[in-house]
Design a protein around this motif. Structure first.
Motif: not given
Length: 187
Positions: A27-32, A36-38
């Motif tokens: 799940f490499p996109d989780i930090p991105n 974006q959510a923040a």
């Protein structure tokens, strides 16, 4: 399971490291997405300065992580004279297979020890039973261990219980244990 000795980690360290490996590999996109959510939550609150600060902090963190990854890559590729790494790879850079080969958790280690002890005890009990049974049969004293039923394989001329043998003969006992003969005669 390999014979290589594995390091024992606390449950918290084990699960957090394993979670970071799974996140990195699957799940490499989780930090991105978290960034974006923040940013979106700051914008919803009309806090545009906060949104800019979140973006800057995310860029700074990403640059730092990129620098660390490059440094670890250089360390991984630096080999000694025998083509081995000078230092082992850090656990969070391992694959899931490599991670499990190198470490285990406290609970898993305790479970493996308990399992080994139980198997050792069971093997000892079975060896004792078999050894005592063989000794009593060799001595001709079958009554001494009569509380344990004799297995059909303990008899040297065990009857053939195959389907082919049963079709041509009268009904035989197909149990694993040799049946005990009982006298129903009254004295």
């Amino acid at each position: 399971m390999s014979n290589q000795r594995r390091d024992i980690l606390s449950e918290e360290e084990y699960t957090s490291t394993l979670s970071s490996i799974v996140q990195r590999d699957y799940f490499p996109d989780i930090p991105n997405l978290e960034k974006q959510a923040a940013v979106l939550s700051r914008r919803q609150l009309n806090d545009f300065k906060g949104a800019v600060a979140v973006r800057r902090a995310a860029r700074k963190l990403q640059k730092h992580e990129t620098d660390l990854a490059e440094q670890e890559e250089v360390e991984e590729t630096s080999l000694d004279a025998s083509n081995l790494r000078k230092k082992p790879r850090s656990l969070n850079r391992e694959s899931i297979t490599g991670f499990h080969a190198r470490v285990t958790s406290e609970d898993n280690h305790e479970f493996e020890q308990n399992l080994r002890n139980e198997l050792r005890a069971k093997k000892s009990r079975i060896e004792d039973i078999y050894r005592s049974r063989v000794l009593s049969i060799e001595e001709g004293n079958r009554d001494r261990y009569s509380e344990t039923p004799l297995l059909a394989s303990d008899q040297f001329t065990a009857p053939n219980y195959s389907i082919k043998a049963r079709t041509n003969s009268k009904s035989d006992n197909g149990f694993f244990f040799a049946p005990k003969l009982q006298n129903n005669q009254e004295d």
